[in-house]
Design a protein around this motif. Sequence first.
Motif, PDB file in Angstrom:
ATOM      1  N   PHE A  14       0.859  -1.179   0.000  1.00 33.05           N
ATOM      2  CA  PHE A  14       0.000   0.000   0.000  1.00 33.05           C
ATOM      3  C   PHE A  14       0.894   1.227   0.000  1.00 33.05           C
ATOM      4  O   PHE A  14       1.727   1.402   0.895  1.00 33.05           O
ATOM      5  CB  PHE A  14      -0.891   0.018   1.239  1.00 33.05           C
ATOM      6  CG  PHE A  14      -1.890   1.149   1.259  1.00 33.05           C
ATOM      7  CD1 PHE A  14      -3.111   1.019   0.632  1.00 33.05           C
ATOM      8  CD2 PHE A  14      -1.583   2.347   1.889  1.00 33.05           C
ATOM      9  CE1 PHE A  14      -4.031   2.072   0.644  1.00 33.05           C
ATOM     10  CE2 PHE A  14      -2.481   3.400   1.896  1.00 33.05           C
ATOM     11  CZ  PHE A  14      -3.713   3.253   1.273  1.00 33.05           C
ATOM     12  N   ASN A  15       0.749   2.065  -1.017  1.00 32.17           N
ATOM     13  CA  ASN A  15       1.500   3.319  -1.065  1.00 32.17           C
ATOM     14  C   ASN A  15       0.589   4.454  -1.496  1.00 32.17           C
ATOM     15  O   ASN A  15      -0.508   4.230  -2.004  1.00 32.17           O
ATOM     16  CB  ASN A  15       2.729   3.216  -1.972  1.00 32.17           C
ATOM     17  CG  ASN A  15       2.414   2.616  -3.323  1.00 32.17           C
ATOM     18  OD1 ASN A  15       1.258   2.484  -3.692  1.00 32.17           O
ATOM     19  ND2 ASN A  15       3.436   2.232  -4.061  1.00 32.17           N
ATOM     20  N   ARG A  16       1.045   5.641  -1.230  1.00 30.63           N
ATOM     21  CA  ARG A  16       0.208   6.828  -1.440  1.00 30.63           C
ATOM     22  C   ARG A  16       0.012   7.123  -2.913  1.00 30.63           C
ATOM     23  O   ARG A  16      -1.086   7.482  -3.350  1.00 30.63           O
ATOM     24  CB  ARG A  16       0.827   8.033  -0.717  1.00 30.63           C
ATOM     25  CG  ARG A  16      -0.033   9.285  -0.696  1.00 30.63           C
ATOM     26  CD  ARG A  16       0.555  10.308   0.262  1.00 30.63           C
ATOM     27  NE  ARG A  16       1.930  10.628  -0.075  1.00 30.63           N
ATOM     28  CZ  ARG A  16       2.298  11.529  -0.995  1.00 30.63           C
ATOM     29  NH1 ARG A  16       1.366  12.186  -1.679  1.00 30.63           N
ATOM     30  NH2 ARG A  16       3.559  11.765  -1.223  1.00 30.63           N
ATOM     31  N   VAL A  17       1.080   7.004  -3.682  1.00 29.00           N
ATOM     32  CA  VAL A  17       1.012   7.212  -5.128  1.00 29.00           C
ATOM     33  C   VAL A  17       1.804   6.101  -5.804  1.00 29.00           C
ATOM     34  O   VAL A  17       2.640   5.444  -5.179  1.00 29.00           O
ATOM     35  CB  VAL A  17       1.579   8.597  -5.541  1.00 29.00           C
ATOM     36  CG1 VAL A  17       0.722   9.726  -5.001  1.00 29.00           C
ATOM     37  CG2 VAL A  17       3.021   8.751  -5.079  1.00 29.00           C
ATOM     38  N   ALA A  18       1.570   5.897  -7.074  1.00 34.49           N
ATOM     39  CA  ALA A  18       2.278   4.864  -7.816  1.00 34.49           C
ATOM     40  C   ALA A  18       3.781   5.090  -7.750  1.00 34.49           C
ATOM     41  O   ALA A  18       4.257   6.228  -7.792  1.00 34.49           O
ATOM     42  CB  ALA A  18       1.817   4.847  -9.270  1.00 34.49           C
ATOM     43  N   GLN A  19       4.535   3.989  -7.614  1.00 35.73           N
ATOM     44  CA  GLN A  19       6.005   3.986  -7.635  1.00 35.73           C
ATOM     45  C   GLN A  19       6.627   4.599  -6.387  1.00 35.73           C
ATOM     46  O   GLN A  19       7.838   4.799  -6.339  1.00 35.73           O
ATOM     47  CB  GLN A  19       6.538   4.685  -8.893  1.00 35.73           C
ATOM     48  CG  GLN A  19       6.012   4.069 -10.180  1.00 35.73           C
ATOM     49  CD  GLN A  19       6.347   4.879 -11.413  1.00 35.73           C
ATOM     50  OE1 GLN A  19       6.872   5.980 -11.315  1.00 35.73           O
ATOM     51  NE2 GLN A  19       6.056   4.333 -12.567  1.00 35.73           N
ATOM     52  N   ALA A  20       5.830   4.853  -5.365  1.00 36.45           N
ATOM     53  CA  ALA A  20       6.362   5.445  -4.138  1.00 36.45           C
ATOM     54  C   ALA A  20       6.795   4.357  -3.164  1.00 36.45           C
ATOM     55  O   ALA A  20       6.513   3.178  -3.333  1.00 36.45           O
ATOM     56  CB  ALA A  20       5.303   6.334  -3.487  1.00 36.45           C
ATOM     57  N   TRP A  21       7.498   4.778  -2.110  1.00 34.94           N
ATOM     58  CA  TRP A  21       7.859   3.861  -1.037  1.00 34.94           C
ATOM     59  C   TRP A  21       6.590   3.310  -0.387  1.00 34.94           C
ATOM     60  O   TRP A  21       5.535   3.947  -0.375  1.00 34.94           O
ATOM     61  CB  TRP A  21       8.684   4.584   0.019  1.00 34.94           C
ATOM     62  CG  TRP A  21      10.019   5.061  -0.446  1.00 34.94           C
ATOM     63  CD1 TRP A  21      10.327   6.302  -0.927  1.00 34.94           C
ATOM     64  CD2 TRP A  21      11.233   4.310  -0.479  1.00 34.94           C
ATOM     65  NE1 TRP A  21      11.650   6.368  -1.259  1.00 34.94           N
ATOM     66  CE2 TRP A  21      12.243   5.162  -0.993  1.00 34.94           C
ATOM     67  CE3 TRP A  21      11.578   3.011  -0.118  1.00 34.94           C
ATOM     68  CZ2 TRP A  21      13.555   4.757  -1.144  1.00 34.94           C
ATOM     69  CZ3 TRP A  21      12.891   2.594  -0.273  1.00 34.94           C
ATOM     70  CH2 TRP A  21      13.864   3.465  -0.780  1.00 34.94           C
ATOM     71  N   SER A  22       6.718   2.140   0.215  1.00 38.94           N
ATOM     72  CA  SER A  22       5.585   1.529   0.905  1.00 38.94           C
ATOM     73  C   SER A  22       5.206   2.333   2.144  1.00 38.94           C
ATOM     74  O   SER A  22       6.072   2.738   2.916  1.00 38.94           O
ATOM     75  CB  SER A  22       5.933   0.105   1.353  1.00 38.94           C
ATOM     76  OG  SER A  22       6.235  -0.726   0.273  1.00 38.94           O
ATOM     77  N   ILE A  23       3.920   2.555   2.318  1.00 43.42           N
ATOM     78  CA  ILE A  23       3.440   2.990   3.628  1.00 43.42           C
ATOM     79  C   ILE A  23       3.435   1.770   4.544  1.00 43.42           C
ATOM     80  O   ILE A  23       3.919   1.822   5.669  1.00 43.42           O
ATOM     81  CB  ILE A  23       2.046   3.639   3.511  1.00 43.42           C
ATOM     82  CG1 ILE A  23       2.167   4.955   2.739  1.00 43.42           C
ATOM     83  CG2 ILE A  23       1.448   3.879   4.903  1.00 43.42           C
ATOM     84  CD1 ILE A  23       0.864   5.662   2.519  1.00 43.42           C
ATOM     85  N   VAL A  24       2.912   0.663   4.035  1.00 38.88           N
ATOM     86  CA  VAL A  24       3.043  -0.654   4.654  1.00 38.88           C
ATOM     87  C   VAL A  24       2.993  -1.669   3.525  1.00 38.88           C
ATOM     88  O   VAL A  24       2.294  -1.469   2.526  1.00 38.88           O
ATOM     89  CB  VAL A  24       1.911  -0.948   5.668  1.00 38.88           C
ATOM     90  CG1 VAL A  24       2.002  -2.398   6.184  1.00 38.88           C
ATOM     91  CG2 VAL A  24       1.967   0.010   6.855  1.00 38.88           C
ATOM     92  N   ALA A  25       3.708  -2.760   3.662  1.00 41.79           N
ATOM     93  CA  ALA A  25       3.605  -3.869   2.725  1.00 41.79           C
ATOM     94  C   ALA A  25       3.796  -5.177   3.484  1.00 41.79           C
ATOM     95  O   ALA A  25       4.365  -5.193   4.583  1.00 41.79           O
ATOM     96  CB  ALA A  25       4.622  -3.747   1.587  1.00 41.79           C
ATOM     97  N   VAL A  26       3.310  -6.266   2.882  1.00 40.82           N
ATOM     98  CA  VAL A  26       3.372  -7.580   3.521  1.00 40.82           C
ATOM     99  C   VAL A  26       3.863  -8.602   2.510  1.00 40.82           C
ATOM    100  O   VAL A  26       3.344  -8.679   1.394  1.00 40.82           O
ATOM    101  CB  VAL A  26       1.992  -8.002   4.064  1.00 40.82           C
ATOM    102  CG1 VAL A  26       2.050  -9.428   4.622  1.00 40.82           C
ATOM    103  CG2 VAL A  26       1.520  -7.031   5.135  1.00 40.82           C
ATOM    104  N   ALA A  27       4.860  -9.380   2.909  1.00 41.46           N
ATOM    105  CA  ALA A  27       5.367 -10.490   2.097  1.00 41.46           C
ATOM    106  C   ALA A  27       4.946 -11.789   2.766  1.00 41.46           C
ATOM    107  O   ALA A  27       5.352 -12.068   3.896  1.00 41.46           O
ATOM    108  CB  ALA A  27       6.886 -10.422   1.987  1.00 41.46           C
ATOM    109  N   ALA A  28       4.132 -12.581   2.070  1.00 37.33           N
ATOM    110  CA  ALA A  28       3.606 -13.810   2.656  1.00 37.33           C
ATOM    111  C   ALA A  28       3.977 -15.014   1.809  1.00 37.33           C
ATOM    112  O   ALA A  28       3.823 -14.995   0.582  1.00 37.33           O
ATOM    113  CB  ALA A  28       2.087 -13.732   2.799  1.00 37.33           C
TER     114      ALA A  28
END
Length: 285
Positions: free
Chosen positions: A186-200
Amino acid sequence: MIPAPFAYARPTTVEEALQAVADGGEDVKVLAGGQSLIPVMRLRLAAPETLVDLTRVPELRGVREDGDSLVIGAMTTHADVLTDPLLARYGRLLVQATATVADRQVRRRGTFGGALAHADPAGDLPAVALALDAEFVIAGPGGRRTVGAADFFVDYLTTALAEGELLVEVRLPKLGNDWGVRYEKFNRVAQAWSIVAVAAAVRREGGRIAEARIGLTNMGPTPLRARATEAALVGVDVSLETVTAAAAQAAEGTSPSSDLNAQADYRQHLATVLTRRAVAVAVGL
């Protein structure tokens, strides 16, 4: 702006690179893809005495098999990760995460090892390496040593790399067809750093979950494992209800920051939502 003056070395072997680092003076920076280093040098937030460029060291590039492991050279670019047939077969979680890194131009220059050594908690690859229990092979004046992912990421932008050492390769376990994987970002705009992300990464045996590995991006000063969720998933029947209940524990033990992009409690909420989505896709729901 223009960077401050610096000496420049372009070695062609790991041994030459280690010597260049040793001879470089008190402030030496190693250039991999340069996507993080060059901007701060142009702003003179970093002014190294010597820059050691690793782009001409061929042994640091490429992907190969070694038994049950995949070995990825530290200077392998993100673009090469996305097109490698071994990773397409056994390293799908890494490929999914790499596809979300910045844009095509950055992926052509940026490197797998450089992103890991930079250790930005908002970066996409450290959480993947942690979830997969990657092993980091480090070369230094005294030879080579191997450090597990749990010990490699020490603090914000800080790793187990000591002065005079280089990350040369990373070893990941092969994940076969019995594993399901998903990277949710989940990021604020395309190609931006992650606000949060999950690797499962989840392994099923029949209708039950046998093993679960979940890495969290940007939920603390280093990447983190969602240990409570992993434990809650093991041995349960595959259903949306069990996945949702386990994912509700994803933020336990995390310490996300508050900034202009999101407050800490919102990041904790995102961690539970994205974990539920990632695990659901990984198990085929």
